[in-house]
Design a protein around this motif. Structure first.
Motif, short mmCIF file in Angstrom:
data_model
loop_
_atom_site.label_atom_id
_atom_site.label_comp_id
_atom_site.label_asym_id
_atom_site.label_seq_id
_atom_site.Cartn_x
_atom_site.Cartn_y
_atom_site.Cartn_z
N LYS A 117 1.08 -1.08 0.01
CA LYS A 117 0.04 0.21 0.01
C LYS A 117 0.80 1.42 0.00
CE LYS A 117 -3.24 2.45 2.94
NZ LYS A 117 -3.88 2.26 4.33
N VAL A 118 0.72 2.14 -1.23
CA VAL A 118 1.57 3.24 -1.05
C VAL A 118 0.56 4.47 -0.89
CG1 VAL A 118 3.09 4.74 -2.64
CG2 VAL A 118 3.06 2.07 -3.06
N GLU A 119 0.95 4.96 0.46
CA GLU A 119 0.04 6.12 0.89
C GLU A 119 0.40 7.39 -0.10
OE1 GLU A 119 1.03 6.78 5.00
OE2 GLU A 119 0.16 4.86 5.51
N LYS A 120 -0.76 8.10 -0.22
CA LYS A 120 -0.73 9.46 -0.81
C LYS A 120 -0.02 9.55 -2.08
CE LYS A 120 -0.95 12.30 3.44
NZ LYS A 120 -0.46 13.16 4.00
N LEU A 121 -0.39 8.29 -3.03
CA LEU A 121 0.36 8.09 -4.14
C LEU A 121 -0.23 8.91 -5.42
CD1 LEU A 121 2.49 6.75 -6.10
CD2 LEU A 121 0.97 5.01 -6.48
N SER A 122 -1.85 8.70 -5.42
CA SER A 122 -2.40 9.49 -6.48
C SER A 122 -3.16 10.65 -5.91
CB SER A 122 -3.48 8.25 -6.92
OG SER A 122 -3.58 8.35 -8.45
N ALA A 123 -3.38 11.53 -6.87
CA ALA A 123 -3.95 12.74 -6.74
C ALA A 123 -5.69 12.51 -6.51
CB ALA A 123 -3.94 14.00 -7.71
N ALA A 124 -6.47 13.10 -5.70
CA ALA A 124 -7.71 12.75 -5.55
C ALA A 124 -8.48 14.09 -5.88
CB ALA A 124 -8.19 12.47 -4.25
N GLY A 125 -8.00 15.20 -5.92
CA GLY A 125 -8.40 16.83 -6.04
C GLY A 125 -7.48 17.48 -6.30
N CYS A 126 -7.93 18.54 -7.31
CA CYS A 126 -6.75 19.54 -7.75
C CYS A 126 -7.35 20.94 -7.61
CB CYS A 126 -6.53 19.17 -9.20
SG CYS A 126 -6.07 17.74 -9.74
N SER A 127 -6.54 21.87 -7.49
CA SER A 127 -6.96 23.02 -7.47
C SER A 127 -5.60 24.18 -7.77
CB SER A 127 -7.18 23.75 -6.13
OG SER A 127 -7.64 25.05 -5.89
#
Length: 130
Positions: A117-127
């Motif tokens: 499990k790789v934590e915080k690998l993929s973006a889930a929201g952008c701004s």
């Protein structure tokens, strides 16, 4: 004759201004948003030996260049010499960047049949940040 503009209605000048802003986005690039690509885990460059394919999400796109008072002051201080110039290789950004606002974890099976499990690998929201 006086021209009355009701709340919520736009004058033709305001409409043209919004249209030109809209046209600028499509002429020069896509606005900041979440994009995705299918990748093999080994292509992430994190050292995992896995043939698994994951959906990697990332942020990309243009942000409006709205200069804050901080940006204006920083530019003025640099131009007048009151702040030292940036060190070679150091970058000062004075425009917003398209960045993740939050991330999600990704789990996969490696070629030795172990789960990772790789934590915080993929973006889930952008701004636009900055």
């Amino acid at each position: 004759m006086a021209r009355v503009v009701c709340s919520g209605m736009k004058t033709s000048k305001q409409k043209r201004k919004n249209y030109s802003r809209f046209a600028f986005v499509f002429k020069w690039g896509v606005t900041c948003g979440l994009h995705s690509i299918l990748l093999q885990v080994r292509d992430l460059g994190l050292g995992y030996d896995s043939d698994e394919t994951i959906l990697f999400k990332y942020c990309s796109g243009t942000c409006p260049r709205v200069r804050s008072n901080h940006d204006l002051t920083l530019t003025n201080l640099l131009l007048t010499g009151l702040l030292p110039s940036p060190v070679l290789g150091e970058l000062w950004h004075n425009a917003p960047c398209c960045r993740p606002t939050h991330h999600e974890d990704v789990a996969f099976l490696d070629n030795s049949h172990r789960w990772h499990k790789v934590e915080k690998l993929s973006a889930a929201g952008c701004s636009c940040v900055g």
